[in-house]
Design an enzyme around this catalytic site. Structure first.
Site, PDB file in Angstrom:
ATOM      1  CB  CYS A   1      -3.693   3.183  -1.582  1.00  0.00           C
ATOM      2  SG  CYS A   1      -4.938   4.432  -1.269  1.00  0.00           S
TER       3      CYS A   1
ATOM      4  CG  HIS B   1      -1.900   0.978   1.404  1.00  0.00           C
ATOM      5  ND1 HIS B   1      -1.639   2.284   1.735  1.00  0.00           N
ATOM      6  CD2 HIS B   1      -3.244   0.883   1.256  1.00  0.00           C
ATOM      7  CE1 HIS B   1      -2.783   2.956   1.792  1.00  0.00           C
ATOM      8  NE2 HIS B   1      -3.773   2.135   1.499  1.00  0.00           N
TER       9      HIS B   1
ATOM     10  CE  LYS C   1      -7.248   0.007   6.269  1.00  0.00           C
ATOM     11  NZ  LYS C   1      -7.853   0.246   4.961  1.00  0.00           N
TER      12      LYS C   1
ATOM     13  CG  ASP D   1       0.513  -2.172   6.289  1.00  0.00           C
ATOM     14  OD1 ASP D   1      -0.439  -2.299   7.079  1.00  0.00           O
ATOM     15  OD2 ASP D   1       0.425  -1.542   5.218  1.00  0.00           O
TER      16      ASP D   1
ATOM     17  CD  GLN E   1      -6.816  -4.560   4.244  1.00  0.00           C
ATOM     18  OE1 GLN E   1      -7.742  -5.268   4.642  1.00  0.00           O
ATOM     19  NE2 GLN E   1      -7.003  -3.326   3.817  1.00  0.00           N
TER      20      GLN E   1
HETATM   21  C1  LIG Z   1      -2.361  -2.723   3.659  1.00  0.00           C
HETATM   22  C2  LIG Z   1      -2.725  -1.336   4.087  1.00  0.00           C
HETATM   23  N1  LIG Z   1      -1.794  -0.553   4.620  1.00  0.00           N
HETATM   24  C3  LIG Z   1      -2.064   0.691   5.033  1.00  0.00           C
HETATM   25  C4  LIG Z   1      -3.317   1.224   4.924  1.00  0.00           C
HETATM   26  C5  LIG Z   1      -3.549   2.634   5.380  1.00  0.00           C
HETATM   27  O1  LIG Z   1      -4.499   2.711   6.372  1.00  0.00           O
HETATM   28  P1  LIG Z   1      -5.006   4.129   6.862  1.00  0.00           P
HETATM   29  O2  LIG Z   1      -5.513   4.831   5.644  1.00  0.00           O
HETATM   30  O3  LIG Z   1      -6.078   3.831   7.825  1.00  0.00           O
HETATM   31  O4  LIG Z   1      -3.845   4.833   7.459  1.00  0.00           O
HETATM   32  C6  LIG Z   1      -4.332   0.445   4.371  1.00  0.00           C
HETATM   33  C7  LIG Z   1      -5.706   0.948   4.226  1.00  0.00           C
HETATM   34  O5  LIG Z   1      -6.137   1.493   3.254  1.00  0.00           O
HETATM   35  C8  LIG Z   1      -4.023  -0.866   3.928  1.00  0.00           C
HETATM   36  O6  LIG Z   1      -4.949  -1.649   3.382  1.00  0.00           O
END
Ligand SMILES: Cc1ncc(COP(=O)(O)O)c(C=O)c1O
Lengths: 443, 153
Positions: free
Chosen positions: A394, A151, A254, A228, A231
Site C-alpha cells: 500500500c 501508506h 498491528k 500515522d 508501525q
Molecule cells: C503506515 C501504515 N499506515 C496505515 C495503515 C493502515 O492500517 P489499517 O489497514 O489497519 O487501517 C498501515 C497498515 O497497513 C500502515 O502500515
C-alpha cells in the site's frame, strides 16, 4: 547487554527464557506451515494475538455482552464500564486524557475521520458552534503537506480533502536512500501549510521519521500535525504529547489486538472543535426533526453501537505489551533487526529498500531480489514455512520512487527469534539459485 | 518434486526468462489486464488470419511475476503450435480452451491440464494448488477471453 533505543531509553533485551514465555502465549506459533514450524515474519501487516487477547474478547461475549451507553440494566452497566475502562487503558498507554481517545475501526478510518472533519469545517459545518471549527477551515491557497513515504491510508484522504476544499496537496520527497529530504521539507512547510500528515515509521523501510526536525516546522506556522503511528505503536513507546502532534492514529490489529479496532488520539481542544464524521445515534444531546446537537469528544466521533469486544481486546493487548515493557520489546527487536539487516547485507544481488543501516529503524526490511519478482521470491519463503509479505505494501508512490514495483517484506514482532531470522536469511539467499540465477549464495 | 518445484517447473522458468510472442503493433486492438495485488500486467492482442475466422497468433507485452509472464508466453506458444499443425483456433475453440484452463486452475489440484490439449502449458497445472497465484496464471487468458467477448459483441 543494554541497548539504547530511539528516544534514549536504555533497556535489556528479553532473556531466552522470557522470550520462550512470550512465544508460549501465542497459540498460532504452534502451527506448522508446509511441513515447517511457522516463522511469522509479517507482523507489520497484522500481528498475531496472544491467548489473553482472544480470551478477553470471548469473555466479554460470554459474560457481559450488552449495548454500551444505552439502557440501564446490569449488563449494560457492566459493558459500558468495560468499554470505558478500555479507553482509560489506551489513554494511559499514550499518556493522554481519556476524552482524547476515540475508537475507530482501524487507522484508515481514523485518518479519514480527521480529513473528512476538516472538510466539513471547510464548508462551514461546525460542532454545534461552527465558530469552533472555523479556524480549521481550508480554502484555495492553503496547503496540506504529506510525505512520499506514506501508506495509501495517509495519502488518499488528503488528496480527497484537497480536491474538496481547493487546497493544494504537497509532499516532502524521499531521497534515493529512502530517507526524507529534510532540506526540501524546510522549503515545503511554510506559511501556507495548514496540515502536516506523516508517518512515524515507514511500513516499507522501517525508518523512524525524524519528527524532532519536522514537527517544529509545522508548529512554527500553526499547522496541524497528524501522525500515522501504525508501525511505531507496536515497537516503541508512543507519546503523542511529547512528540507534540495534534493527532496520532494506529490500528489495534498491528498491536497484538483484534481486527476491527483503531485508535484516534486527538488533542482535546481540536477534537472538541471538529465536526463529526459519521452521524447517528449515541453522539447527540438534542435532536429535532430539523437538526441535532452533538456530544463532546470522544462520543461525538463514535456514532452507532461501537466495537465493544474489540476495544476490550485491544486494552488486553496493551496490557500485554506494557507488561513486557515497550523499552524491552524495542531492545529485543533491535538486536534482531541488526542480525537481519547484517545478514541481508551479506547476500549478493539484492537490495534492501532504505538500506541496511540499523540506526533509527524498527524491525522490518523490504527486499528486492535482482531478476526475481517479489511474488516468486515470497513463494520460496512460504514453502519454508515463513510468512512474509509481498507486494507494494500500500505504498505505490514510494516503491515507484525507489525503482521497484513490489518487494518482499520481513517484519518482526515481540515473539520473533534469531532462529526465525536465520531461517528467513537462508531462504532469501536460496531465491536466486532456485530460479537458476547465479550469485544468490551468501558471500 | 517439492510443491515449489511443481509450481515452478523448468518450462515455466524458461518461458519467464525467454518469453514467446512479445511485441505489440501500434494501434492494434488489445486487452489490458492487471492484478492489483501484485501489480502484474498483461496487454494482449489476438491476431486473426485473412478469413478473420481463425487465430493466427497471440501477441502480448507485460511485466510481473514469472507465473504471469510464463503463462502469457505459453498461450502464445500454444497458438503458434495450432497454426503449425494446420488447425488454428476458431473463436469457439479458443473460448472452450480458456474455460478448460480456468476450470483446471481453479480445481485446487484436482484436475490437471490435459497435455494433449495444452502442450507445454500443461506445466501450469501446479499453480492450481496455490490459490493466491491462480490469478497470475489467468491474466493472459482473461485478456484473450475479453477480446473474444468483444468480438462476439
Ligand atoms: C503506515 C501504515 N499506515 C496505515 C495503515 C493502515 O492500517 P489499517 O489497514 O489497519 O487501517 C498501515 C497498515 O497497513 C500502515 O502500515
Amino acid at each position: 547487554m543494554l541497548t539504547q533505543y530511539p528516544g534514549g531509553v536504555t533497556a535489556a533485551p528479553l532473556t531466552p527464557a522470557e522470550l520462550e514465555g512470550v512465544r508460549a502465549q501465542f497459540p498460532i506459533l504452534a502451527r506448522e506451515v508446509n511441513g515447517h514450524p511457522l516463522a511469522y515474519l509479517d507482523s507489520a501487516a497484522t500481528a498475531q494475538k496472544p491467548l489473553r487477547v482472544i480470551e478477553a474478547e470471548s469473555a466479554f461475549y460470554r459474560e457481559s455482552n450488552a449495548a454500551v451507553h444505552r439502557g440501564a440494566h446490569t449488563l449494560a452497566g457492566e459493558a459500558t464500564e468495560l468499554y470505558e475502562d478500555a479507553r482509560r487503558t489506551i489513554a494511559a498507554f499514550l499518556a493522554v486524557d481519556e476524552n482524547e481517545v476515540v475508537f475507530t475501526s482501524h487507522a484508515t478510518e481514523a485518518l479519514n475521520l480527521v480529513a473528512y472533519a476538516l472538510g466539513s469545517a471547510s464548508i462551514g459545518r461546525g460542532a454545534g458552534a461552527s465558530a469552533a471549527a472555523a479556524p480549521h477551515a481550508l480554502a484555495p491557497g492553503d496547503e496540506i503537506v504529506v510525505t512520499e513515504l506514506e501508506h495509501h491510508a495517509n495519502l488518499i484522504p488528503w488528496q480527497e480533502l484537497a480536491a474538496r476544499t481547493g487546497a493544494t496537496l504537497r509532499y516532502i520527497p524521499v531521497l534515493d536512500d529512502g530517507a526524507l529530504d529534510l532540506e526540501a521539507a524546510r522549503t515545503i512547510i511554510g506559511e501556507r501549510t495548514r496540515v502536516l500528515a506523516l508517518t512515524h515509521v515507514s511500513n516499507v523501510t522501517g525508518a523512524i521519521t525524524p519528527l524532532e526536525q519536522l514537527v517544529p516546522l509545522a508548529r512554527a506556522v500553526g499547522a496541524l500535525v497528524v501522525l500515522d503511528a501504525c508501525q511505531s505503536a507496536p515497537h516503541l513507546a508512543l507519546r503523542p504529547r511529547e512528540l507534540d502532534v495534534d493527532v496520532a492514529v494506529f490500528s489495534g490489529h498491528k498491536l497484538y489486538g483484534p481486527t476491527g479496532i483503531g485508535v484516534l488520539y486527538g488533542r482535546a481542544a481540536l477534537l472538541d472543535a471538529l465536526p463529526p464524521f459519521l452521524y447517528g445515534g449515541s453522539m447527540i444531546t438534542t435532536v429535532t426533526m430539523e437538526r441535532a446537537e452533538y456530544l463532546p469528544a470522544p462520543q461525538r466521533f463514535e456514532p452507532g453501537t461501537p466495537r465493544i469486544a474489540q476495544a476490550i481486546g485491544l486494552a488486553e493487548a496493551v496490557r500485554f505489551v506494557t507488561g513486557i515493557g515497550l523499552e524491552r520489546i524495542a531492545a529485543t527487536e533491535h538486536a534482531l533487526t541488526e542480525r537481519m539487516l547484517a545478514g541481508l547485507a551479506r547476500i549478493p544481488n539484492l537490495r534492501v529498500l532504505g538500506g541496511t543501516l540499523v540506526t533509527n529503524r524498527v524491525g522490518l526490511a523490504s527486499i528486492v531480489v535482482d531478476d526475481v519478482h517479489a511474488h516468486d521470491a515470497g513463494q520460496v519463503l512460504d514453502e519454508a514455512g515463513i510468512a512474509a509479505r509481498v507486494g507494494h505494501h500500500c505504498a505505490q508512490p514510494l516503491h515507484r520512487r525507489l525503482g521497484a514495483t513490489a518487494s518482499l517484506r520481513l517484519s518482526l514482532g515481540v515473539h520473533s527469534t534469531a532462529d526465525e531470522v536465520d531461517r528467513a536469511l537462508e531462504a532469501v539467499a536460496s531465491i536466486r539459485p532456485f530460479f537458476g540465477f547465479s550469485g544468490g549464495d551468501r558471500a | 518434486m517439492s510443491g515449489l518445484e511443481q509450481l515452478y517447473q523448468q518450462i515455466i522458468i524458461d518461458h519467464s526468462k525467454h518469453p514467446h510472442g512479445v511485441g505489440l503493433a501500434e494501434g492494434e486492438e488489445t486487452s489490458h489486464q492487471r492484478n492489483p495485488v501484485c501489480g502484474d500486467e498483461i496487454t494482449l492482442a489476438l491476431r486473426w488470419d485473412a478469413t478473420g475466422e481463425r487465430v493466427e497468433s497471440v501477441a502480448w507485452e507485460g511485466s510481473g511475476c514469472s507465473i504471469s509472464q510464463a503463462s502469457a508466453s505459453l498461450l502464445a506458444t500454444l497458438a503458434e503450435e495450432s497454426v503449425e499443425e494446420g488447425s488454428p483456433w476458431t473463436p469457439e475453440e479458443l473460448t472452450a480452451l480458456i474455460e478448460e484452463f480456468r476450470d483446471a486452475l481453479r480445481s485446487r489440484g484436482a484436475t490437471p491440464l490435459d497435455e494433449e490439449r495444452f502442450g507445454d502449458a500443461a506445466a501450469l497445472s501446479g499453480v492450481s494448488k496455490y490459490v493466491a497465484r491462480v490469478k497470475c496464471a489467468m491474466l493472459a487468458w482473461v485478456a484473450a477471453e475479453d477480446l473474444l467477448q468483444r468480438r462476439a459483441g
